[in-house]
Enzyme design. Structure first.
Site, PDB file in Angstrom:
ATOM      1  N   ALA A 135       0.814  -1.222   0.000  1.00 23.63           N
ATOM      2  CA  ALA A 135       0.000   0.000   0.000  1.00 23.63           C
ATOM      3  C   ALA A 135       0.850   1.276   0.000  1.00 23.63           C
ATOM      4  O   ALA A 135       0.312   2.379   0.091  1.00 23.63           O
ATOM      5  CB  ALA A 135      -0.919  -0.012   1.210  1.00 23.63           C
ATOM      6  N   HIS A 190       9.267  -5.422   1.300  1.00 24.55           N
ATOM      7  CA  HIS A 190       8.652  -4.805   0.124  1.00 24.55           C
ATOM      8  C   HIS A 190       9.639  -4.859  -1.031  1.00 24.55           C
ATOM      9  O   HIS A 190       9.996  -3.842  -1.611  1.00 24.55           O
ATOM     10  CB  HIS A 190       8.234  -3.365   0.441  1.00 24.55           C
ATOM     11  CG  HIS A 190       7.088  -3.289   1.408  1.00 24.55           C
ATOM     12  ND1 HIS A 190       5.783  -3.478   1.020  1.00 24.55           N
ATOM     13  CD2 HIS A 190       7.052  -3.095   2.744  1.00 24.55           C
ATOM     14  CE1 HIS A 190       4.988  -3.380   2.078  1.00 24.55           C
ATOM     15  NE2 HIS A 190       5.728  -3.166   3.142  1.00 24.55           N
ATOM     16  N   HIS A 211       8.123  -8.557   7.660  1.00 23.31           N
ATOM     17  CA  HIS A 211       6.911  -9.338   7.366  1.00 23.31           C
ATOM     18  C   HIS A 211       7.089 -10.268   6.173  1.00 23.31           C
ATOM     19  O   HIS A 211       6.429 -10.145   5.156  1.00 23.31           O
ATOM     20  CB  HIS A 211       5.638  -8.480   7.271  1.00 23.31           C
ATOM     21  CG  HIS A 211       5.671  -7.288   6.360  1.00 23.31           C
ATOM     22  ND1 HIS A 211       6.035  -7.356   5.040  1.00 23.31           N
ATOM     23  CD2 HIS A 211       5.350  -5.984   6.590  1.00 23.31           C
ATOM     24  CE1 HIS A 211       5.927  -6.151   4.495  1.00 23.31           C
ATOM     25  NE2 HIS A 211       5.528  -5.300   5.410  1.00 23.31           N
ATOM     26  N   ASN A 214       4.699 -11.354   3.071  1.00 25.46           N
ATOM     27  CA  ASN A 214       3.745 -10.298   2.687  1.00 25.46           C
ATOM     28  C   ASN A 214       4.535  -9.168   2.022  1.00 25.46           C
ATOM     29  O   ASN A 214       5.745  -9.088   2.154  1.00 25.46           O
ATOM     30  CB  ASN A 214       2.970  -9.784   3.901  1.00 25.46           C
ATOM     31  CG  ASN A 214       2.087 -10.860   4.501  1.00 25.46           C
ATOM     32  OD1 ASN A 214       2.316 -11.335   5.606  1.00 25.46           O
ATOM     33  ND2 ASN A 214       1.089 -11.272   3.749  1.00 25.46           N
ATOM     34  N   ASP A 243      -1.580 -12.698  12.258  1.00 21.96           N
ATOM     35  CA  ASP A 243      -2.935 -12.287  12.671  1.00 21.96           C
ATOM     36  C   ASP A 243      -4.018 -13.250  12.206  1.00 21.96           C
ATOM     37  O   ASP A 243      -5.199 -13.041  12.469  1.00 21.96           O
ATOM     38  CB  ASP A 243      -3.240 -10.871  12.144  1.00 21.96           C
ATOM     39  CG  ASP A 243      -3.290 -10.805  10.628  1.00 21.96           C
ATOM     40  OD1 ASP A 243      -2.822 -11.755   9.970  1.00 21.96           O
ATOM     41  OD2 ASP A 243      -3.790  -9.805  10.093  1.00 21.96           O
ATOM     42  N   GLY A 244      -3.618 -14.314  11.480  1.00 23.26           N
ATOM     43  CA  GLY A 244      -4.607 -15.276  10.997  1.00 23.26           C
ATOM     44  C   GLY A 244      -5.121 -14.935   9.604  1.00 23.26           C
ATOM     45  O   GLY A 244      -5.875 -15.709   9.020  1.00 23.26           O
ATOM     46  N   ASP A 268       2.491  -5.070  13.018  1.00 25.40           N
ATOM     47  CA  ASP A 268       2.300  -4.241  11.823  1.00 25.40           C
ATOM     48  C   ASP A 268       0.900  -3.617  11.848  1.00 25.40           C
ATOM     49  O   ASP A 268       0.274  -3.406  10.807  1.00 25.40           O
ATOM     50  CB  ASP A 268       2.529  -5.045  10.534  1.00 25.40           C
ATOM     51  CG  ASP A 268       2.746  -4.135   9.320  1.00 25.40           C
ATOM     52  OD1 ASP A 268       2.996  -2.926   9.513  1.00 25.40           O
ATOM     53  OD2 ASP A 268       2.643  -4.624   8.184  1.00 25.40           O
ATOM     54  N   LEU A 304      -8.968  -8.308  -0.410  1.00 21.51           N
ATOM     55  CA  LEU A 304      -7.788  -7.436  -0.342  1.00 21.51           C
ATOM     56  C   LEU A 304      -7.666  -6.839   1.056  1.00 21.51           C
ATOM     57  O   LEU A 304      -8.498  -6.049   1.500  1.00 21.51           O
ATOM     58  CB  LEU A 304      -7.862  -6.329  -1.399  1.00 21.51           C
ATOM     59  CG  LEU A 304      -7.665  -6.802  -2.846  1.00 21.51           C
ATOM     60  CD1 LEU A 304      -7.711  -5.623  -3.809  1.00 21.51           C
ATOM     61  CD2 LEU A 304      -6.335  -7.559  -3.024  1.00 21.51           C
TER      62      LEU A 304
HETATM   63 ZN    ZN Z   1       5.007  -3.302   5.125  1.00 15.46          ZN
END
Ligand code: ZN
Length: 389
Positions: A135, A190, A211, A214, A243-244, A268, A304
């Site tokens: 994002a 990222h 992370h 992700n 977080d599942g 996060d 999303l």
């Molecule tokens: Zn991030």
């Protein structure tokens, strides 16, 4: 001060004495000292990545030094004793402004200063590609710029302690070396980097994956790719969002199996965390929905995700429920292990001469309730409804 509880790892009943800010002794309790309702006692939680909480957004110019105090004290209720406010990709001046407000709060409030161990700058030196960029706004993504980073570090009075970047940019290795030499923990995240670039970044001093799993392409070459390479790098720690919703249990399990004590949890969490379920209008993602299960997604597409809203404690509960870690190991992944990575004084957990940063918790079927939080020897949170300690 003398606090009694059941040691979270050994299961023994102990009493901790505190002098000044430190644990001065830990003694095993004899039968006569033990009440049947002793809570569990465990090291305080450490969150290396938190974007905001309860409506306060570290990435909006509107937050104040009082807001930072309010976030810090709200986190004590969640068992978090140390955290790294996270500032993401933005206009250069906005990043500097956010750093300035956090600093102002640290200078105004002693307990904020003690709880904020550093600032995590996530971006703007990340991948411009859709997918890995997540994002983060594309127009503010840029290549590593040492003078610019120095400017921010100067504004932060050296308090930027974690920098997440992508080593896909030319000049990354030199930049990573400079950061590492200056005491900043460089994290890879990222990223759309090649496996060779990942490997070179680790050799240059990158220590953490931000992370992992992700902030990545939806589709990628099966192998080699940047995820396998980060998993395979022995000197690279990995942070995960448990977080599942952000990672399926199988991925979490593999990360924890491979990285062992170098796998840690981050929340996060975005600023909507801690708020009631509902529909919210955000300045970055438009309309988003926060469900009662704690899933935050775009209003027009429930597939999303729009960030995480769960605190570290629910990541711990998730790891235990999925059978990925024992309770003490899951707790360590969100407390003494991130402290060890960042070389914080609380890395030794419940031990003599360590800072008295710990929590009392009570097991309630599948979750643990925080009933007291101690920060540097001070009770900073007490749940009124429980305990006769
Ligand atoms: Zn991030």
């Amino acid at each position: 001060m003398f606090i009694k509880g059941i040691h979270y790892q050994t299961g023994e009943a102990i009493g901790i004495s505190i002098e000044n800010e430190n644990i001065s002794s830990i003694e095993k309790l004899t039968k006569g000292d033990i009440s049947s309702k002793l809570p569990i006692i465990a090291p305080g939680l450490v969150d290396l990545q938190l974007n905001g909480y309860r409506g306060v957004d570290f990435n909006s110019p509107l937050f104040s030094k009082e807001d930072v105090y309010n976030v810090t004290s709200a986190l004590w209720k969640e068992g978090v004793v140390s955290y790294y406010p996270t500032i993401i990709t933005n206009e250069d001046s906005k990043i500097e402004e956010a750093i300035g407000t956090i600093l102002e709060s640290c200078e105004a409030y002693d307990l904020v200063n003690k709880s904020i161990e550093g600032i995590h700058l996530e971006g703007p030196f990340i991948s411009p590609e859709d997918g890995p960029r997540g994002a983060h706004k594309k127009k503010y993504v840029q290549k590593p710029d040492w003078p610019l980073f120095q400017k921010w570090q100067h504004a932060a009075k050296g308090k930027i302690k974690i920098l997440t970047l992508s080593p896909e940019w030319p000049g990354s290795l030199d930049f990573i070396k400079k950061c590492a030499d200056s005491g900043v923990t460089v994290a890879i995240g990222h990223t759309a980097a090649t496996p060779e670039q990942i490997k070179a970044a680790v050799s240059a001093g990158a220590k953490l994956s931000t992370h992992l799993g992700n902030g990545a392409h939806l589709m990628m070459q099966r192998h080699p790719n940047y995820i396998w390479e980060q998993l395979a790098q022995d000197n690279l720690w990995a942070s995960c969002i448990a977080d599942g919703f952000h990672l399926p249990p199988s991925v979490l399990k593999v990360i924890f199996k491979v990285k062992k004590e170098m796998a840690i949890l981050v929340s996060d969490a975005v600023y909507l965390s801690g708020l009631p379920p509902g529909t919210y209008n955000t300045h970055i993602g438009g309309e988003v929905v926060l469900t009662s299960q704690g899933k935050l997604h775009l209003a027009d597409n429930p597939n999303l995700l729009a960030g995480s809203v769960k605190m570290l404690k629910s990541g711990i509960e998730n790891l235990v429920q999925e059978g990925i870690c024992s309770f003490p190991d899951a707790w360590n992944a969100a407390s003494i292990l991130p402290a060890l990575l960042m070389n914080l004084p609380i890395q030794k957990g419940l031990s003599i001469y360590s800072k008295a940063d710990f929590v009392l918790i009570e097991r309630q079927t599948n979750h643990w309730k925080v009933i007291q939080t101690v920060k540097h020897g001070k009770i900073v949170y007490q749940d009124e409804s429980s305990i006769e300690n």
